[in-house]
Design an enzyme around this catalytic site. Sequence first.
Site, PDB file in Angstrom:
ATOM      1  CG  HIS A 174      -1.690   1.236   1.492  1.00 21.48           C
ATOM      2  ND1 HIS A 174      -3.161   1.105   0.952  1.00 21.48           N
ATOM      3  CD2 HIS A 174      -1.000   2.690   1.658  1.00 21.48           C
ATOM      4  CE1 HIS A 174      -3.736   2.675   1.190  1.00 21.48           C
ATOM      5  NE2 HIS A 174      -2.524   3.902   1.950  1.00 21.48           N
ATOM      6  CD  GLU A 175       1.893   3.960   3.868  1.00 21.28           C
ATOM      7  OE1 GLU A 175       1.936   5.072   3.220  1.00 21.28           O
ATOM      8  OE2 GLU A 175       0.506   3.491   4.498  1.00 21.28           O
ATOM      9  CG  HIS A 178       0.950   6.082  -1.039  1.00 22.41           C
ATOM     10  ND1 HIS A 178      -1.269   6.245  -1.560  1.00 22.41           N
ATOM     11  CD2 HIS A 178      -0.170   5.892   0.846  1.00 22.41           C
ATOM     12  CE1 HIS A 178      -1.824   6.932  -0.449  1.00 22.41           C
ATOM     13  NE2 HIS A 178      -1.071   6.076   0.619  1.00 22.41           N
ATOM     14  CD  GLU A 198      -4.871   5.731   1.233  1.00 25.69           C
ATOM     15  OE1 GLU A 198      -5.647   4.860   1.512  1.00 25.69           O
ATOM     16  OE2 GLU A 198      -4.413   6.456   1.499  1.00 25.69           O
ATOM     17  CG  HIS A 266      -7.445   7.004   4.575  1.00 28.99           C
ATOM     18  ND1 HIS A 266      -7.211   8.224   5.132  1.00 28.99           N
ATOM     19  CD2 HIS A 266      -6.301   5.963   4.277  1.00 28.99           C
ATOM     20  CE1 HIS A 266      -5.886   8.116   4.963  1.00 28.99           C
ATOM     21  NE2 HIS A 266      -5.605   7.086   4.516  1.00 28.99           N
TER      22      HIS A 266
END
Lengths: 347, 96
Positions: A174-175, A178, A198, A266
């Site tokens: 996920h990170e 980004h 997101e 989110h």
Amino acid sequence: MPIRQPFHCILPPDLLNRLARASDEVTRNAALDTLQLDHLFRLTRAEMASRLGGRTARPITFGRIGGKPQRTIYDQQHSTTQTPGVVMRAEGQAAVADTAVNQAYDGFGYTYNFYWTMFQRDSIDGQGLPILGMVHYGQNYDNAFWDNVRNMFFGDGDGQILTQTTAGIDVVGHELTHGVTQHEANLTYSGQSGALNESISDVFGIQVKQFALNQDVTQSDWLIGAEIVGPALKPALRSMKTPGTANPHDTQPADMDGYVQGGDVHTNSGIPNRAFYTVASTLGGHAWDAAGKIWYATLSDSALTSGAAFQDFAKLTLGNAQRIYGATSKEAQAVQAGWAAVKVPTT
Amino acid sequence: MRVRVVRRGGLAGIALTGEVDTGELPAEQAKAVEDRLHGLPLDKPTAPPGHPDGFQYALEFPGPRGESRSITLDESEVDDNLRPVIQKAMERGTLG
């Protein structure tokens, strides 16, 4: 007086990688510095290219072949300073005693491997960006984040809300996604474009986990953060399959009827998350067989602008599905069904 | 001085709300917090998150004449003077 570092030259990254594993500290540090500096040059070029109107830079490889990550994991020793702490594990080095270090190292590896195998993407920027992981960041820090440069920070959690954040393969995916988004559509982090930003991180984060564990769409739980939630947020942070049910405080809407005006990025990300889940599960097999490819093609589509809304993104996923698989293909129909399920028009 | 803190954002994206009276802190820390809060410009625009999944802290506290003030800080704007009060409020915070 500055110490002259003889490695700031044109040594190929491969040799630098070997030097980075050298046993003497001066050589190792100099090689590590150079690998990072080398990358800075490429980054500068990418930045120049983008200012000149190009969306992203053309691949500039400096002899780099790709296929292998360049990872370094640091221990921040609970400080909130964002400069790298103590080097714990560099690329190719053996596992260490600290689980957080190894989990971060492995998570970076799973993420790199997924993007390389599926999309031939060489790291976050597509140009071999070295990835630095900073573990034990802050005191009881309930978060993990990508800093928009080259560093991922991991908190240990407070034990109630979150636990050790390195434990989630999907969280690392996920990170780092980004970072991928930043180098592609660079979706603005508010409103619908922020919720898309997101959602894309959840979409590729779950696929990194599914790919690492070789799960098909029926074997995956489609939960985000199941391994890093403390008792207060059990069983997970988010559910892509049934948004709004992941924990007692989960307020994610499952379709546009529940869209929260001015909501957190989110929160509304539940809508495009469920669209992706629906497309992938309609098609069956592995999420990356078609759904992941369509989403990646859309993320890297020059028509996707930084201010895109859900409908803009949905239209582009359909366009990409039709282009790749055919106008009336089952893949294109699944994309239509996915967005219909969350009440986002694709026309 | 009562300070109400709402933390938003982060990877979890679930709000956490807590309150602290600066009187609960050691006198020196309390004074540093109060001076810092009263020194913040009232019209300070809310900084956007410095990076994805960053925390934002909304602070509510009384001004020098007892009027209610509120301000939102990005986590990168939280300095050593503010950290103790925010940390304490979050330790006793409630989710949702």
